[in-house]
Design an enzyme around this catalytic site. Structure first.
Site, PDB file in Angstrom:
ATOM      1  N   ARG A  69      26.361  37.107  34.642  1.00 12.57           N
ATOM      2  CA  ARG A  69      25.939  37.928  35.800  1.00 12.57           C
ATOM      3  C   ARG A  69      25.892  39.507  35.527  1.00 12.57           C
ATOM      4  O   ARG A  69      26.833  40.150  34.567  1.00 12.57           O
ATOM      5  CB  ARG A  69      26.928  37.988  36.800  1.00 12.57           C
ATOM      6  CG  ARG A  69      26.458  39.156  37.936  1.00 12.57           C
ATOM      7  CD  ARG A  69      27.851  38.951  39.323  1.00 12.57           C
ATOM      8  NE  ARG A  69      27.558  37.829  40.058  1.00 12.57           N
ATOM      9  CZ  ARG A  69      28.421  37.571  40.910  1.00 12.57           C
ATOM     10  NH1 ARG A  69      29.611  38.449  40.894  1.00 12.57           N
ATOM     11  NH2 ARG A  69      28.399  36.578  41.655  1.00 12.57           N
ATOM     12  N   ARG A 183      40.963  42.854  44.758  1.00 13.96           N
ATOM     13  CA  ARG A 183      39.808  42.192  45.004  1.00 13.96           C
ATOM     14  C   ARG A 183      38.514  42.812  44.780  1.00 13.96           C
ATOM     15  O   ARG A 183      38.295  43.764  44.274  1.00 13.96           O
ATOM     16  CB  ARG A 183      40.074  42.126  46.464  1.00 13.96           C
ATOM     17  CG  ARG A 183      39.331  40.440  47.225  1.00 13.96           C
ATOM     18  CD  ARG A 183      40.028  39.258  46.734  1.00 13.96           C
ATOM     19  NE  ARG A 183      39.751  38.259  47.321  1.00 13.96           N
ATOM     20  CZ  ARG A 183      38.692  37.408  47.113  1.00 13.96           C
ATOM     21  NH1 ARG A 183      37.956  37.535  46.132  1.00 13.96           N
ATOM     22  NH2 ARG A 183      38.646  36.293  47.916  1.00 13.96           N
ATOM     23  N   LYS A 184      37.185  41.990  44.853  1.00 14.83           N
ATOM     24  CA  LYS A 184      36.055  42.605  44.675  1.00 14.83           C
ATOM     25  C   LYS A 184      35.777  44.021  45.533  1.00 14.83           C
ATOM     26  O   LYS A 184      36.463  43.762  46.683  1.00 14.83           O
ATOM     27  CB  LYS A 184      34.951  41.482  44.721  1.00 14.83           C
ATOM     28  CG  LYS A 184      34.621  41.114  46.198  1.00 14.83           C
ATOM     29  CD  LYS A 184      33.713  40.218  46.644  1.00 14.83           C
ATOM     30  CE  LYS A 184      32.495  40.401  46.296  1.00 14.83           C
ATOM     31  NZ  LYS A 184      31.291  39.246  46.743  1.00 14.83           N
ATOM     32  N   GLY A 456      25.504  28.633  50.953  1.00 13.53           N
ATOM     33  CA  GLY A 456      26.143  27.390  50.853  1.00 13.53           C
ATOM     34  C   GLY A 456      27.466  27.124  51.214  1.00 13.53           C
ATOM     35  O   GLY A 456      28.084  26.006  51.247  1.00 13.53           O
ATOM     36  N   CYS A 461      27.494  34.492  50.460  1.00 14.25           N
ATOM     37  CA  CYS A 461      26.565  35.315  49.388  1.00 14.25           C
ATOM     38  C   CYS A 461      25.322  35.310  50.009  1.00 14.25           C
ATOM     39  O   CYS A 461      24.587  36.559  49.671  1.00 14.25           O
ATOM     40  CB  CYS A 461      26.769  34.741  48.159  1.00 14.25           C
ATOM     41  SG  CYS A 461      28.378  34.291  47.681  1.00 14.25           S
ATOM     42  N   GLY A 462      24.745  34.383  50.654  1.00 16.22           N
ATOM     43  CA  GLY A 462      23.589  34.595  51.221  1.00 16.22           C
ATOM     44  C   GLY A 462      23.310  35.322  52.426  1.00 16.22           C
ATOM     45  O   GLY A 462      22.002  35.287  53.081  1.00 16.22           O
TER      46      GLY A 462
HETATM   47 FE1  SRM Z   1      28.923  35.836  45.828  1.00 17.34          FE
HETATM   48  C1  SRM Z   1      31.814  34.472  45.064  1.00 17.34           C
HETATM   49  C2  SRM Z   1      27.138  34.121  43.808  1.00 17.34           C
HETATM   50  C3  SRM Z   1      26.770  38.042  46.593  1.00 17.34           C
HETATM   51  C4  SRM Z   1      30.630  36.978  48.607  1.00 17.34           C
HETATM   52  N1  SRM Z   1      29.683  34.400  44.612  1.00 17.34           N
HETATM   53  C5  SRM Z   1      30.694  34.097  44.143  1.00 17.34           C
HETATM   54  C6  SRM Z   1      30.480  33.375  43.203  1.00 17.34           C
HETATM   55  C7  SRM Z   1      30.780  33.890  42.100  1.00 17.34           C
HETATM   56  C8  SRM Z   1      31.734  31.947  43.279  1.00 17.34           C
HETATM   57  C9  SRM Z   1      31.588  31.057  41.929  1.00 17.34           C
HETATM   58  O1  SRM Z   1      32.216  31.383  41.079  1.00 17.34           O
HETATM   59  O2  SRM Z   1      31.071  30.015  41.892  1.00 17.34           O
HETATM   60  C10 SRM Z   1      29.276  32.847  43.019  1.00 17.34           C
HETATM   61  C11 SRM Z   1      28.517  32.414  41.923  1.00 17.34           C
HETATM   62  C12 SRM Z   1      27.522  31.236  41.946  1.00 17.34           C
HETATM   63  C13 SRM Z   1      26.434  30.957  40.875  1.00 17.34           C
HETATM   64  O3  SRM Z   1      26.739  30.608  39.964  1.00 17.34           O
HETATM   65  O4  SRM Z   1      25.675  31.963  40.965  1.00 17.34           O
HETATM   66  C14 SRM Z   1      28.579  33.845  43.888  1.00 17.34           C
HETATM   67  N2  SRM Z   1      27.257  36.085  45.342  1.00 17.34           N
HETATM   68  C15 SRM Z   1      26.567  35.079  44.375  1.00 17.34           C
HETATM   69  C16 SRM Z   1      25.062  35.588  44.610  1.00 17.34           C
HETATM   70  C17 SRM Z   1      24.655  35.469  43.127  1.00 17.34           C
HETATM   71  C18 SRM Z   1      24.321  34.961  45.667  1.00 17.34           C
HETATM   72  C19 SRM Z   1      22.735  35.163  45.314  1.00 17.34           C
HETATM   73  O5  SRM Z   1      22.390  33.900  45.230  1.00 17.34           O
HETATM   74  O6  SRM Z   1      22.180  36.017  45.447  1.00 17.34           O
HETATM   75  C20 SRM Z   1      25.331  37.164  44.495  1.00 17.34           C
HETATM   76  C21 SRM Z   1      25.589  37.907  43.394  1.00 17.34           C
HETATM   77  C22 SRM Z   1      25.694  39.296  43.850  1.00 17.34           C
HETATM   78  C23 SRM Z   1      25.690  40.267  42.835  1.00 17.34           C
HETATM   79  O7  SRM Z   1      24.765  40.228  41.850  1.00 17.34           O
HETATM   80  O8  SRM Z   1      26.638  40.656  42.204  1.00 17.34           O
HETATM   81  C24 SRM Z   1      26.360  37.144  45.747  1.00 17.34           C
HETATM   82  N3  SRM Z   1      28.674  37.383  47.392  1.00 17.34           N
HETATM   83  C25 SRM Z   1      27.650  38.095  47.502  1.00 17.34           C
HETATM   84  C26 SRM Z   1      27.475  38.664  48.835  1.00 17.34           C
HETATM   85  C27 SRM Z   1      26.521  39.574  49.427  1.00 17.34           C
HETATM   86  C28 SRM Z   1      26.602  40.905  49.170  1.00 17.34           C
HETATM   87  O9  SRM Z   1      27.209  41.508  48.292  1.00 17.34           O
HETATM   88  O10 SRM Z   1      25.552  41.670  50.032  1.00 17.34           O
HETATM   89  C29 SRM Z   1      28.933  38.544  49.591  1.00 17.34           C
HETATM   90  C30 SRM Z   1      29.314  38.875  51.158  1.00 17.34           C
HETATM   91  C31 SRM Z   1      29.464  40.233  50.792  1.00 17.34           C
HETATM   92  C32 SRM Z   1      30.783  40.796  50.412  1.00 17.34           C
HETATM   93  O11 SRM Z   1      31.294  40.418  49.221  1.00 17.34           O
HETATM   94  O12 SRM Z   1      31.737  41.386  51.244  1.00 17.34           O
HETATM   95  C33 SRM Z   1      29.603  37.487  48.365  1.00 17.34           C
HETATM   96  N4  SRM Z   1      30.880  35.757  46.750  1.00 17.34           N
HETATM   97  C34 SRM Z   1      31.352  36.219  48.030  1.00 17.34           C
HETATM   98  C35 SRM Z   1      32.733  35.740  48.331  1.00 17.34           C
HETATM   99  C36 SRM Z   1      33.727  36.257  49.386  1.00 17.34           C
HETATM  100  C37 SRM Z   1      34.557  37.287  49.033  1.00 17.34           C
HETATM  101  C38 SRM Z   1      35.710  37.491  49.788  1.00 17.34           C
HETATM  102  O13 SRM Z   1      36.046  38.602  50.123  1.00 17.34           O
HETATM  103  O14 SRM Z   1      36.382  36.522  50.065  1.00 17.34           O
HETATM  104  C39 SRM Z   1      33.141  34.877  47.106  1.00 17.34           C
HETATM  105  C40 SRM Z   1      34.595  34.232  46.580  1.00 17.34           C
HETATM  106  C41 SRM Z   1      35.468  34.950  45.975  1.00 17.34           C
HETATM  107  O15 SRM Z   1      35.166  36.410  45.737  1.00 17.34           O
HETATM  108  O16 SRM Z   1      36.404  34.572  46.050  1.00 17.34           O
HETATM  109  C42 SRM Z   1      31.974  34.894  46.182  1.00 17.34           C
HETATM  110 FE1  SF4 Z   2      29.151  29.565  48.490  1.00 17.46          FE
HETATM  111 FE2  SF4 Z   2      28.474  31.870  47.312  1.00 17.46          FE
HETATM  112 FE3  SF4 Z   2      28.370  29.725  46.044  1.00 17.46          FE
HETATM  113 FE4  SF4 Z   2      26.486  30.077  48.064  1.00 17.46          FE
HETATM  114  S1  SF4 Z   2      26.809  30.920  45.881  1.00 17.46           S
HETATM  115  S2  SF4 Z   2      27.747  28.298  47.933  1.00 17.46           S
HETATM  116  S3  SF4 Z   2      27.775  31.343  49.475  1.00 17.46           S
HETATM  117  S4  SF4 Z   2      30.304  30.814  46.997  1.00 17.46           S
END
Ligand code: SRM
Ligand code: SF4
Length: 535
Positions: A69, A183-184, A456, A461-462
């Site tokens: 990333r 946290r993030k 998903g 994240c979506g």
């Molecule tokens: Fe996300 C975790 C993908 C935007 C909330 N997110 C993850 C992980 C890293 C989980 C993992 O290790 O597999 C996903 C990686 C999957 C992969 O292989 O791609 C992942 N998040 C994404 C992305 C790629 C979705 C997308 O297809 O666009 C986005 C990457 C953003 C970036 O460039 O940094 C992405 N994630 C978001 C957003 C949207 C936003 O930021 O506007 C959110 C909701 C907003 C927020 O965070 O408040 C989001 N992601 C999460 C969470 C829930 C966080 C929490 O506080 O519980 C997780 C789980 C975690 O962090 O434990 C997570």
């Molecule tokens: Fe769940 Fe984020 Fe993975 Fe999508 S990318 S399946 S919302 S953790």
């Protein structure tokens, strides 16, 4: 550096324990070693967790093929940088691809651990970094995708976003001051009138607002000058605590603070310090900033920020300047610079391959200024195209794949990674999202875009909560079998008066989804069934 002894909690979760044993950023010095021992022999905590501090994500779904990333501040990169990213994934053949993300960012796939030393060298050579992009760090900082191009913008966010990234990451090298947050943490700045970055879903966001302010301010030369402002001056109202998680989703709340642009970086710093030193670390499900604000109350939180800020915080302006509906930037638009245009290309669910990236870099170089911009809708923009070159750009074959005028449902489709690569996923998302809109568009006619977002799992994240129709993956039981399904969200409003959508229907099996969506489009969004084709 974080002093865990100063946190208000007594017990630590397992993530806090491994961070206390060894800071995540420490892996930066061990990349050569990891490359030579290989992913199977690595310490598991380093491999599965700490590598995320340098933006490298172990994928249990595709072991040995890592995701990387990046950080793309304000979503802006050069064609040279795009080519380097394309080269990185090209060598992985079918395993190599890239996703544009919902944070105006790029993720690369197929990465092998033995290649990391060379990849980092290549990235550094073109001033790209992936540092601190995962785990308990500040995510990519979003800004207006048309900053500096938009005749109606109030503020060009580019420089500020870059300055914040530099402060948090020490110019992209990694900054141990901010590598152990509870946290993030998400930061966004909006400088246009349409809230193009979804400010309300960030832990900290800056929203344009004018304020009449009297008192001292620092001049451009650095001297403190006394001045009384007779007319309102530009700055930002600050909102805090927005986030989505599986447990809870909240829109950000006003901090009752207004800052001029020159104070934005300092304010980011102190908010992060307060979060780092006082954020809750016992329960990881309750560690985002809003939980601290809840525990303390907004007044105490504001007072602590003010104490560290070192001068009085100015109260928020009575209103902000977000008064437009949100634009998606897909299509051809005039820039504020006479004779120049920006062209927004629709990238279906954000997925790119190496050859696409080379082609986009070529378009940006031949027709534009070599610059490429990303949007939180997982699309991209090529700016600075002269009127005289526009017509020939629009005849380029790649625009058949990345359209400037996609059909109305496809246009606004967003999807997270889903089961193909993400082990949290409860369903497959990206391919299903594309197939579903194709099937719907064959059945119904629309007169306006409807924003459908797929995610998903409940991590969101979506961003299904910002969509007209949000689809969140779940498991459902049907005829004694467990199937992939979705919960349906509706009511998400973006742009002015943004608000979060909520869950309206639970547990629809994906195989039964198309008629359900068709009915929603007809009853809520003015869609009409297509006339059957006459033979
Ligand atoms: Fe996300 C975790 C993908 C935007 C909330 N997110 C993850 C992980 C890293 C989980 C993992 O290790 O597999 C996903 C990686 C999957 C992969 O292989 O791609 C992942 N998040 C994404 C992305 C790629 C979705 C997308 O297809 O666009 C986005 C990457 C953003 C970036 O460039 O940094 C992405 N994630 C978001 C957003 C949207 C936003 O930021 O506007 C959110 C909701 C907003 C927020 O965070 O408040 C989001 N992601 C999460 C969470 C829930 C966080 C929490 O506080 O519980 C997780 C789980 C975690 O962090 O434990 C997570
Ligand atoms: Fe769940 Fe984020 Fe993975 Fe999508 S990318 S399946 S919302 S953790």
């Amino acid at each position: 550096m974080t002093d865990l002894a100063t946190t208000t909690t007594t017990s630590l979760n397992k993530f806090e324990k491994f961070k206390a044993q060894k800071d995540g950023l420490a892996v930066k010095a061990e990349i050569e070693k990891f490359a030579s021992v290989g992913w199977e022999a690595m310490d598991e905590t380093d491999r599965d967790h700490r590598l995320k501090w340098v933006g490298v994500f172990f994928r249990p779904v595709t072991p040995g093929k890592f995701m990387m990333r990046m950080r793309i501040p304000n979503g802006i990169l050069s064609c040279e940088q795009m080519r380097v990213l394309a080269e990185v994934i090209q060598r992985y053949g079918d395993d190599g691809n890239a996703d544009l993300t919902t944070r105006q960012n790029i993720q690369l796939r197929g990465i092998r651990i033995e290649d990391l030393p060379e990849i980092f060298k290549k990235l550094r050579a073109v001033d790209l970094t992936s540092v601190q992009s995962g785990m308990d760090n500040v995510r990519n900082i979003t800004g207006d995708p048309v900053a500096g191009l938009d005749a109606d913008e109030l503020f060009d966010t580019r420089e500020l976003v870059q300055q914040i990234q530099n402060m948090i990451t020490s110019q992209g090298e990694g900054n141990p001051e901010f590598t152990n947050l509870p946290r993030k943490f998400n930061i966004a700045i909006t400088g246009g009138r349409d809230n193009s970055v979804h400010a309300e879903i960030n832990d900290l966001a800056f929203v344009p607002a004018f304020k009449e302010v009297e008192g001292a301010r620092i001049s451009e030369q650095g001297a403190e000058e006394e001045m009384t402002f007779s007319s309102p001056i530009f700055g930002f109202n600050v909102i805090v605590g927005g986030f989505f998680s599986a447990k809870r989703c909240e829109a950000a709340v006003p901090l009752n603070v207004w800052v001029p642009p020159e104070d934005v970086v300092a304010l980011c710093r102190v908010v992060l310090e307060v979060f780092r030193d006082h954020g809750l670390r016992a329960n990881r499900q309750k560690a985002r900033l809003m939980w601290l604000i809840d525990e303390w109350g907004l007044e105490k939180f504001r007072a602590e920020v003010e104490k560290r800020f070192g001068k009085s915080l100015i109260s928020a302006a009575a209103r902000d300047e977000i008064d437009w509906e949100k634009r998606d930037h897909v299509g051809v638009y005039k820039q504020k610079q006479p004779g120049l245009n920006y062209v927004g290309l629709h990238i279906p669910v954000g997925r790119l391959f190496a050859e696409d990236m080379f082609e986009i870099a070529r378009l940006a170089e031949v027709y534009g200024s070599g610059e490429i911009r990303l949007t939180v809708e997982q699309n991209l923009i090529i700016p600075n195209i002269a009127d005289s070159l526009l017509e020939s750009l629009l005849t380029e074959p790649v625009l058949n794949k990345f359209s400037i005028n996609p059909t109305l449902l496809t246009r606004s489709l967003v999807s997270c990674t889903g089961a193909q690569f993400c082990n949290f996923a409860l369903i497959e998302t990206k391919n299903r999202a594309l197939e579903t809109v194709k099937a719907l568009e064959a059945e119904v006619e629309l007169t306006r875009p409807v924003r459908i977002h797929w995610t998903g799992c409940p991590n969101s994240c979506g961003q299904p909560q910002v969509a007209d129709i949000g689809l969140m993956g779940t498991k459902v039981r049907k005829n004694g079998k467990t199937l992939e399904g979705v919960d349906i969200y509706m009511g998400g409003k973006v742009g002015k008066e943004a608000q979060l959508g909520t869950c309206v229907t639970k547990g629809i099996p994906c195989e039964d989804l198309i008629p359900v969506l068709q009915e929603l489009l007809i009853s809520n969004f003015g869609a009409r069934l297509r006339e059957p084709a006459t033979v």
